[in-house]
Write an enzyme that holds these catalytic residues in place. Sequence first.
Site, PDB file in Angstrom:
ATOM      1  N   LYS A  55      50.031  39.372  44.323  1.00 12.62           N
ATOM      2  CA  LYS A  55      51.462  39.715  44.322  1.00 12.62           C
ATOM      3  C   LYS A  55      51.733  41.009  45.100  1.00 12.62           C
ATOM      4  O   LYS A  55      52.639  41.071  45.917  1.00 12.62           O
ATOM      5  CB  LYS A  55      51.890  39.875  42.854  1.00 12.62           C
ATOM      6  CG  LYS A  55      53.343  40.275  42.670  1.00 12.62           C
ATOM      7  CD  LYS A  55      53.743  40.247  41.212  1.00 12.62           C
ATOM      8  CE  LYS A  55      53.175  41.459  40.478  1.00 12.62           C
ATOM      9  NZ  LYS A  55      53.536  41.504  39.066  1.00 12.62           N
ATOM     10  N   LYS A  61      42.433  50.828  56.400  1.00 14.45           N
ATOM     11  CA  LYS A  61      43.484  51.847  56.582  1.00 14.45           C
ATOM     12  C   LYS A  61      43.567  52.252  58.045  1.00 14.45           C
ATOM     13  O   LYS A  61      42.540  52.533  58.677  1.00 14.45           O
ATOM     14  CB  LYS A  61      43.194  53.067  55.704  1.00 14.45           C
ATOM     15  CG  LYS A  61      43.412  52.785  54.221  1.00 14.45           C
ATOM     16  CD  LYS A  61      43.066  53.991  53.377  1.00 14.45           C
ATOM     17  CE  LYS A  61      43.118  53.696  51.900  1.00 14.45           C
ATOM     18  NZ  LYS A  61      44.424  53.760  51.287  1.00 14.45           N
ATOM     19  N   GLU A  63      43.237  61.420  42.714  1.00 15.82           N
ATOM     20  CA  GLU A  63      44.358  60.643  42.177  1.00 15.82           C
ATOM     21  C   GLU A  63      45.019  61.442  41.060  1.00 15.82           C
ATOM     22  O   GLU A  63      44.340  62.213  40.379  1.00 15.82           O
ATOM     23  CB  GLU A  63      43.847  59.333  41.575  1.00 15.82           C
ATOM     24  CG  GLU A  63      43.212  58.382  42.560  1.00 15.82           C
ATOM     25  CD  GLU A  63      42.715  57.132  41.838  1.00 15.82           C
ATOM     26  OE1 GLU A  63      43.452  56.146  41.809  1.00 15.82           O
ATOM     27  OE2 GLU A  63      41.602  57.170  41.302  1.00 15.82           O
ATOM     28  N   HIS A  89      33.999  53.003  48.373  1.00 17.61           N
ATOM     29  CA  HIS A  89      34.974  53.592  49.308  1.00 17.61           C
ATOM     30  C   HIS A  89      34.488  54.898  49.939  1.00 17.61           C
ATOM     31  O   HIS A  89      34.592  55.100  51.143  1.00 17.61           O
ATOM     32  CB  HIS A  89      36.306  53.868  48.605  1.00 17.61           C
ATOM     33  CG  HIS A  89      36.874  52.682  47.904  1.00 17.61           C
ATOM     34  ND1 HIS A  89      36.951  51.447  48.486  1.00 17.61           N
ATOM     35  CD2 HIS A  89      37.381  52.529  46.649  1.00 17.61           C
ATOM     36  CE1 HIS A  89      37.486  50.589  47.631  1.00 17.61           C
ATOM     37  NE2 HIS A  89      37.755  51.224  46.508  1.00 17.61           N
ATOM     38  N   ASP A 112      36.634  46.152  51.584  1.00 18.25           N
ATOM     39  CA  ASP A 112      36.744  47.523  51.103  1.00 18.25           C
ATOM     40  C   ASP A 112      38.016  48.015  51.767  1.00 18.25           C
ATOM     41  O   ASP A 112      38.025  48.290  52.967  1.00 18.25           O
ATOM     42  CB  ASP A 112      35.536  48.367  51.539  1.00 18.25           C
ATOM     43  CG  ASP A 112      35.581  49.751  50.906  1.00 18.25           C
ATOM     44  OD1 ASP A 112      36.660  50.377  50.972  1.00 18.25           O
ATOM     45  OD2 ASP A 112      34.576  50.201  50.341  1.00 18.25           O
ATOM     46  N   HIS A 113      39.102  48.055  50.994  1.00 21.90           N
ATOM     47  CA  HIS A 113      40.396  48.227  51.661  1.00 21.90           C
ATOM     48  C   HIS A 113      40.527  49.579  52.372  1.00 21.90           C
ATOM     49  O   HIS A 113      41.385  49.748  53.223  1.00 21.90           O
ATOM     50  CB  HIS A 113      41.570  47.950  50.721  1.00 21.90           C
ATOM     51  CG  HIS A 113      41.752  48.969  49.645  1.00 21.90           C
ATOM     52  ND1 HIS A 113      41.055  48.924  48.464  1.00 21.90           N
ATOM     53  CD2 HIS A 113      42.544  50.046  49.573  1.00 21.90           C
ATOM     54  CE1 HIS A 113      41.414  49.946  47.727  1.00 21.90           C
ATOM     55  NE2 HIS A 113      42.321  50.652  48.364  1.00 21.90           N
ATOM     56  N   ALA A 132      45.885  33.228  42.540  1.00 22.26           N
ATOM     57  CA  ALA A 132      47.210  33.253  43.189  1.00 22.26           C
ATOM     58  C   ALA A 132      48.312  33.750  42.254  1.00 22.26           C
ATOM     59  O   ALA A 132      49.392  34.124  42.712  1.00 22.26           O
ATOM     60  CB  ALA A 132      47.555  31.868  43.709  1.00 22.26           C
ATOM     61  N   GLY A 177      47.822  36.295  40.220  1.00 22.80           N
ATOM     62  CA  GLY A 177      47.394  37.637  39.798  1.00 22.80           C
ATOM     63  C   GLY A 177      48.134  38.780  40.468  1.00 22.80           C
ATOM     64  O   GLY A 177      48.967  38.591  41.362  1.00 22.80           O
ATOM     65  N   ASP A 178      47.762  39.970  40.029  1.00 26.83           N
ATOM     66  CA  ASP A 178      48.427  41.202  40.446  1.00 26.83           C
ATOM     67  C   ASP A 178      48.143  41.562  41.912  1.00 26.83           C
ATOM     68  O   ASP A 178      49.041  41.949  42.655  1.00 26.83           O
ATOM     69  CB  ASP A 178      47.898  42.317  39.514  1.00 26.83           C
ATOM     70  CG  ASP A 178      48.502  43.651  39.827  1.00 26.83           C
ATOM     71  OD1 ASP A 178      49.728  43.764  39.723  1.00 26.83           O
ATOM     72  OD2 ASP A 178      47.735  44.576  40.183  1.00 26.83           O
ATOM     73  N   LEU A 179      46.904  41.412  42.322  1.00 28.14           N
ATOM     74  CA  LEU A 179      46.539  41.780  43.697  1.00 28.14           C
ATOM     75  C   LEU A 179      47.235  40.874  44.712  1.00 28.14           C
ATOM     76  O   LEU A 179      47.729  41.340  45.747  1.00 28.14           O
ATOM     77  CB  LEU A 179      45.019  41.708  43.874  1.00 28.14           C
ATOM     78  CG  LEU A 179      44.508  42.181  45.230  1.00 28.14           C
ATOM     79  CD1 LEU A 179      44.650  43.684  45.372  1.00 28.14           C
ATOM     80  CD2 LEU A 179      43.050  41.791  45.434  1.00 28.14           C
ATOM     81  N   VAL A 211      38.169  27.994  36.862  1.00 36.52           N
ATOM     82  CA  VAL A 211      37.020  28.193  37.760  1.00 36.52           C
ATOM     83  C   VAL A 211      35.761  27.449  37.334  1.00 36.52           C
ATOM     84  O   VAL A 211      34.940  27.100  38.161  1.00 36.52           O
ATOM     85  CB  VAL A 211      36.669  29.687  37.985  1.00 36.52           C
ATOM     86  CG1 VAL A 211      37.776  30.411  38.695  1.00 36.52           C
ATOM     87  CG2 VAL A 211      36.306  30.360  36.705  1.00 36.52           C
TER      88      VAL A 211
END
Length: 494
Positions: free
Chosen positions: A17, A187, A221, A245, A182-183, A11, A13-15, A91
């Site tokens: 946020k 999409k 990228e 992906h 798998d984001h 909670a 962490g970066d992801l 953990v």
Amino acid sequence: MEATTIVLFGATGDLAKRKIYPALYNLFVDGKLPKAFSVVGLGRREWSDEKLQDNVGKSIAEFSRRKAVSEEEQGKLNEFLAAFRYCVLDVGNEEDYKKLLTLVENREEELGIPQNRLFYLSVGPEFFETIAFRIKSSGLGTTKGWKRLVIEKPFGHDLATARDLNEKLSAAFSEEEIFRIDHYLGKPVVQKLEMLQQANPVLQAFWTNRYIANVQITANETVGVEERAGYYDKSGALRDMFQNHMLQLLMMLAIHLPSDSTSEDVRAKKKGVMEALVPLQAETVASRIIRGQYKDGAIKGEPVVAYTAEPGIPADTRNDTFIAGKLEIDNYFWRGVPVYIRTGKRLKEKSTRIVIEFKEPLKQASQAAQAKESGIVPNLLVFELAPNEGITLQLNTREPGAGGVFKPMNVDLHTHRDNTAEAYENLIHDAFLGDSTFFAHWDEVELSWAWVEPILKAFENEQVPLRLYEAGSYGPKESDELLAEDGFHWWFDD
Ligand code: NAD
């Protein structure tokens, strides 16, 4: 939708946020969260409930597509934040899980909600097994309601480690309870891809080797390795992007679905695509797969260093920052249609897209030259995923009196709306509903790793040359040659 407690590991962490809190907030504003919900955030840091709520508020102010500006919106935000509690947890520490169980049960009682628990693992993969084990051994997973596990990538480092991880998770959660994110599958354009084909007989009819000349899937990228040197140098483009992906995009594109298909149908068809993917042998890898690494160069006029000069990257690394491949699906619909896939870092421009190039009947006759002169180009169906979203169909058209010269015309099939739900919103919403259509099933993950395995081995044994490419280019020239051999080229490279 049933009342739920989200137990969020990572909670602080970066992801969490950048993606998870904004997604939850937007779902809340849209009325897409259960009426009663509670979030228990976990991390190693000594935060209080207020500190977590304060940070969630800041994350929304910075990253959410919707901000809380008006008084009414502020009120809504406060209502949202009031659902958050924090618990310090290491953990590996059994005692911490007991504390967590008490907190979760107290919250469920306080809110009068059933024991529906969504465990979200937004932590490094080295913790996945331990957490799943502890959820079970502490009693957190013994609920009178349902339990689900949402898990981020990477799912294993190769076939053996992925199998091992799956076995460990399976001891605590059944396949139906595991939601592998798998984001790319969240999409909106990828989700539209299914819908468009399913609902339109015209597109369905053309979705075959009879009309399609080739398929191109690109995820380029401009960024380099950024702050993830330690992870990326062990992973490379093949593990970080291609195995998950890119192959997921291929599966979504290649399936044929009846309009009333269920989540099980989608998964069965996707599995079928992976099973039909022609496996590579040690001898064929080098002719089908291009392995690249960026040299120094410039991106949009700004000089950038070579991969080997990036902080934290060993100077003698052989890691791949670019992969291109030619794949074949040996089934009734796709036999003979090459599928070209490429992905890499430090390339000329950021673009994630799928291009379906249709056959040119004119090319089959001696009229190819005539087609060229007349300006006729192949019909293309283009799915733009990033940086902009869009779906277009390229047709040829001619104005009266234009002297026989055709011009391409793009028919817009999807207008991007600024405020569309983002990938994480779609996926988290589905996880609440228990709908696993847009998550990676174990069969798909296992078959993907199995397909990639000979490439990993060939790289390890140095059977595939490492092609250096200039930062700011479109990758090694061998990637262009892969298509040129078949008479094609990557669309939209200038
Ligand atoms: P991060 O390093 O920013 O955060 C990690 C979190 O794990 C922190 O909340 C930290 O407190 C917690 N943590 C670390 N060690 C712990 C321990 N011993 N006990 C309890 N908690 C501990 O990482 P992140 O960027 O938020 O990524 C989380 C996961 O999501 C990773 O699996 C990553 O691969 C995956 N992921 C991240 C992104 C991204 O954009 N950041 C994208 C896709 C997948």
